[in-house]
Design a protein around this motif. Structure first.
Motif, PDB file in Angstrom:
ATOM      1  N   ASP A 127       0.828  -1.209   0.000  1.00  0.00           N
ATOM      2  CA  ASP A 127       0.000   0.000   0.000  1.00  0.00           C
ATOM      3  C   ASP A 127       0.857   1.252   0.000  1.00  0.00           C
ATOM      4  N   GLU A 128       1.915   1.261   0.783  1.00  0.00           N
ATOM      5  CA  GLU A 128       2.792   2.442   0.832  1.00  0.00           C
ATOM      6  C   GLU A 128       3.451   2.689  -0.520  1.00  0.00           C
ATOM      7  N   VAL A 129       3.860   1.617  -1.194  1.00  0.00           N
ATOM      8  CA  VAL A 129       4.502   1.775  -2.502  1.00  0.00           C
ATOM      9  C   VAL A 129       3.495   2.260  -3.545  1.00  0.00           C
ATOM     10  N   LEU A 130       2.302   1.700  -3.525  1.00  0.00           N
ATOM     11  CA  LEU A 130       1.267   2.148  -4.458  1.00  0.00           C
ATOM     12  C   LEU A 130       0.954   3.625  -4.256  1.00  0.00           C
ATOM     13  N   GLN A 131       0.855   4.036  -3.023  1.00  0.00           N
ATOM     14  CA  GLN A 131       0.565   5.439  -2.718  1.00  0.00           C
ATOM     15  C   GLN A 131       1.692   6.348  -3.206  1.00  0.00           C
ATOM     16  N   LEU A 132       2.935   5.925  -3.003  1.00  0.00           N
ATOM     17  CA  LEU A 132       4.082   6.724  -3.437  1.00  0.00           C
ATOM     18  C   LEU A 132       4.144   6.846  -4.952  1.00  0.00           C
ATOM     19  N   CYS A 133       3.862   5.741  -5.644  1.00  0.00           N
ATOM     20  CA  CYS A 133       4.100   5.683  -7.088  1.00  0.00           C
ATOM     21  C   CYS A 133       2.949   6.209  -7.940  1.00  0.00           C
ATOM     22  N   LYS A 134       1.753   6.253  -7.399  1.00  0.00           N
ATOM     23  CA  LYS A 134       0.589   6.599  -8.207  1.00  0.00           C
ATOM     24  C   LYS A 134       0.800   7.903  -8.981  1.00  0.00           C
ATOM     25  N   ASP A 135       0.603   7.822 -10.289  1.00  0.00           N
ATOM     26  CA  ASP A 135       0.696   8.958 -11.210  1.00  0.00           C
ATOM     27  C   ASP A 135       2.093   9.569 -11.270  1.00  0.00           C
ATOM     28  N   ARG A 136       3.085   8.877 -10.691  1.00  0.00           N
ATOM     29  CA  ARG A 136       4.460   9.387 -10.712  1.00  0.00           C
ATOM     30  C   ARG A 136       5.404   8.439 -11.433  1.00  0.00           C
ATOM     31  N   ILE A 137       5.150   7.136 -11.273  1.00  0.00           N
ATOM     32  CA  ILE A 137       5.990   6.131 -11.919  1.00  0.00           C
ATOM     33  C   ILE A 137       5.193   4.839 -11.978  1.00  0.00           C
ATOM     34  N   TYR A 138       5.377   4.075 -13.048  1.00  0.00           N
ATOM     35  CA  TYR A 138       4.697   2.791 -13.166  1.00  0.00           C
ATOM     36  C   TYR A 138       5.398   1.739 -12.290  1.00  0.00           C
ATOM     37  N   ILE A 139       4.664   0.666 -12.005  1.00  0.00           N
ATOM     38  CA  ILE A 139       5.197  -0.411 -11.178  1.00  0.00           C
ATOM     39  C   ILE A 139       5.353  -1.687 -12.002  1.00  0.00           C
ATOM     40  N   TYR A 140       6.533  -2.259 -11.935  1.00  0.00           N
ATOM     41  CA  TYR A 140       6.868  -3.576 -12.492  1.00  0.00           C
ATOM     42  C   TYR A 140       6.857  -4.511 -11.291  1.00  0.00           C
ATOM     43  N   LEU A 141       5.792  -5.276 -11.160  1.00  0.00           N
ATOM     44  CA  LEU A 141       5.549  -6.071  -9.971  1.00  0.00           C
ATOM     45  C   LEU A 141       6.124  -7.475 -10.135  1.00  0.00           C
ATOM     46  N   ASP A 142       7.267  -7.725  -9.518  1.00  0.00           N
ATOM     47  CA  ASP A 142       7.863  -9.063  -9.511  1.00  0.00           C
ATOM     48  C   ASP A 142       7.109  -9.863  -8.450  1.00  0.00           C
ATOM     49  N   PHE A 143       6.269 -10.772  -8.921  1.00  0.00           N
ATOM     50  CA  PHE A 143       5.285 -11.420  -8.058  1.00  0.00           C
ATOM     51  C   PHE A 143       5.889 -12.663  -7.410  1.00  0.00           C
ATOM     52  N   ILE A 155      -4.258  -2.842  -5.816  1.00  0.00           N
ATOM     53  CA  ILE A 155      -4.006  -2.001  -6.995  1.00  0.00           C
ATOM     54  C   ILE A 155      -5.244  -1.185  -7.347  1.00  0.00           C
ATOM     55  N   VAL A 156      -6.408  -1.822  -7.330  1.00  0.00           N
ATOM     56  CA  VAL A 156      -7.665  -1.126  -7.631  1.00  0.00           C
ATOM     57  C   VAL A 156      -7.971  -0.085  -6.569  1.00  0.00           C
ATOM     58  N   ARG A 157      -7.733  -0.428  -5.330  1.00  0.00           N
ATOM     59  CA  ARG A 157      -8.012   0.494  -4.230  1.00  0.00           C
ATOM     60  C   ARG A 157      -7.238   1.803  -4.389  1.00  0.00           C
ATOM     61  N   HIS A 158      -6.056   1.719  -4.971  1.00  0.00           N
ATOM     62  CA  HIS A 158      -5.232   2.913  -5.190  1.00  0.00           C
ATOM     63  C   HIS A 158      -5.410   3.497  -6.595  1.00  0.00           C
ATOM     64  N   GLY A 159      -6.319   2.935  -7.380  1.00  0.00           N
ATOM     65  CA  GLY A 159      -6.568   3.459  -8.714  1.00  0.00           C
ATOM     66  C   GLY A 159      -5.403   3.308  -9.660  1.00  0.00           C
ATOM     67  N   MET A 160      -4.661   2.193  -9.549  1.00  0.00           N
ATOM     68  CA  MET A 160      -3.462   2.006 -10.370  1.00  0.00           C
ATOM     69  C   MET A 160      -3.583   0.837 -11.346  1.00  0.00           C
ATOM     70  N   GLU A 161      -4.817   0.485 -11.715  1.00  0.00           N
ATOM     71  CA  GLU A 161      -5.019  -0.639 -12.620  1.00  0.00           C
ATOM     72  C   GLU A 161      -4.266  -0.476 -13.941  1.00  0.00           C
ATOM     73  N   LYS A 162      -4.078   0.763 -14.405  1.00  0.00           N
ATOM     74  CA  LYS A 162      -3.423   1.017 -15.687  1.00  0.00           C
ATOM     75  C   LYS A 162      -1.979   1.489 -15.511  1.00  0.00           C
ATOM     76  N   GLN A 163      -1.421   1.233 -14.316  1.00  0.00           N
ATOM     77  CA  GLN A 163      -0.064   1.691 -14.030  1.00  0.00           C
ATOM     78  C   GLN A 163       0.834   0.570 -13.507  1.00  0.00           C
ATOM     79  N   VAL A 164       0.412  -0.683 -13.713  1.00  0.00           N
ATOM     80  CA  VAL A 164       1.151  -1.833 -13.176  1.00  0.00           C
ATOM     81  C   VAL A 164       1.256  -2.916 -14.243  1.00  0.00           C
ATOM     82  N   VAL A 165       2.421  -3.571 -14.297  1.00  0.00           N
ATOM     83  CA  VAL A 165       2.592  -4.816 -15.054  1.00  0.00           C
ATOM     84  C   VAL A 165       3.126  -5.859 -14.083  1.00  0.00           C
TER      85      VAL A 165
END
Length: 277
Positions: A127-143, A155-165
């Motif tokens: 959550d902290e990373v999503l909050q930091l990155c939103k609209d500033r940098i995309y996330i490459y999520l090594d799962f 991801i949806v809760r932070h509105g980042m559905e289109k900012q993550v791979v």
């Protein structure tokens, strides 16, 4: 799990989704912000320990397009960022992340043993990373180790559905992500037997990952051209002890237009100097 087993299951999963959803189509990628995409490996950890909020902030300031992070789950189901299965290398504690509670993890401190002058840092939550990155940098999520449905909810809760791979590490992850979030772009590494255009075309027509990973030197110029023409993004790794402008030049000469690096600021500056970004 062997490459053969992994890609056999990916083929089965891809077939299931083609049957259930009609013709195969690729999930859309986050809109490109530059002609050449730079991914900061575990954040910019040249001035702060890897996978810390400070390293991710540094990646933003360096001008990277994506920050690569490693996702794991605590014993009480909290999503946290840590590359290794244990906290031993990066913190003043010992133990496996999956066996530790969030409360215990948050009492630990990350410290780079080769650069103690950098200070101490907390283990970040997703959550902290999503909050930091939103609209500033995309996330490459090594799962690494998590539930795709739970991760996607965050991801949806932070509105980042289109900012993550999402980078896939195991066969079941592919199937679970396709089921939980069909529109999420997924990334896989090349299997060892894919080293020419014929093998690559066969691979892509079976498995349909949106993004291709692997080492940059596993690709020929012809492979890069073909994958790009077919709508796939080639985003290989170039990070490592021998990373240098000479290697960046080799990647650019192959037609590669995206790299994961340990030196995002330097790579961004070099790309601008060469007028390819």
């Amino acid at each position: 799990m062997s490459f053969t087993s992994l890609y056999r299951l990916l083929a089965i999963a891809a077939c299931i989704f083609r049957v259930s959803a009609g013709a195969q189509s690729l999930a859309p990628l986050p809109p490109a912000r530059h002609r050449f995409i730079v991914v900061s490996h575990r954040g910019d950890h040249t001035h702060a320990p890897e996978n810390t909020l400070t390293a991710f902030q540094n990646a933003i300031q360096a001008g990277a397009d994506y920050v690569e992070i490693d996702l794991r789950t605590t014993v009480d189901s909290q999503l946290v960022i840590m590359h290794d299965v244990s906290v031993d290398r990066m913190t003043n504690g010992k133990g496996l992340v999956k066996d530790m509670t969030y409360e215990v993890l948050r009492q630990l401190k990350i410290k780079d043993k080769t650069h103690p002058e950098w200070g101490e840092f907390d283990i970040p939550t997703f959550d902290e990373v999503l909050q930091l990155c939103k609209d500033r940098i995309y996330i490459y999520l090594d799962f690494k180790n998590a539930n795709p449905a739970v991760a996607y909810q965050a991801i949806v809760r932070h509105g980042m559905e289109k900012q993550v791979v999402v980078y896939i590490n195991a066969p079941q992850q592919y199937y679970d992500w396709r089921a939980s979030a069909p529109a999420m772009p997924l990334m896989v590494s090349l299997p060892g037997n894919v080293r020419d255009t014929t093998a690559l075309r066969n691979f892509l027509e079976k498995y349909h990952p949106e993004i291709l990973d692997g080492r940059f030197d596993e690709y020929t110029p012809e492979m890069v051209t073909m994958a790009t023409a077919m709508g796939y993004l080639v985003l290989p790794d170039i990070q490592g002890g021998n990373e240098s402008p000479a290697l960046w030049g080799q990647a650019v000469q192959k037609g590669i237009k995206a790299l994961q690096t340990d030196h995002p600021g330097d790579l961004v500056s070099w790309l601008k100097e060469k007028q390819v970004r």
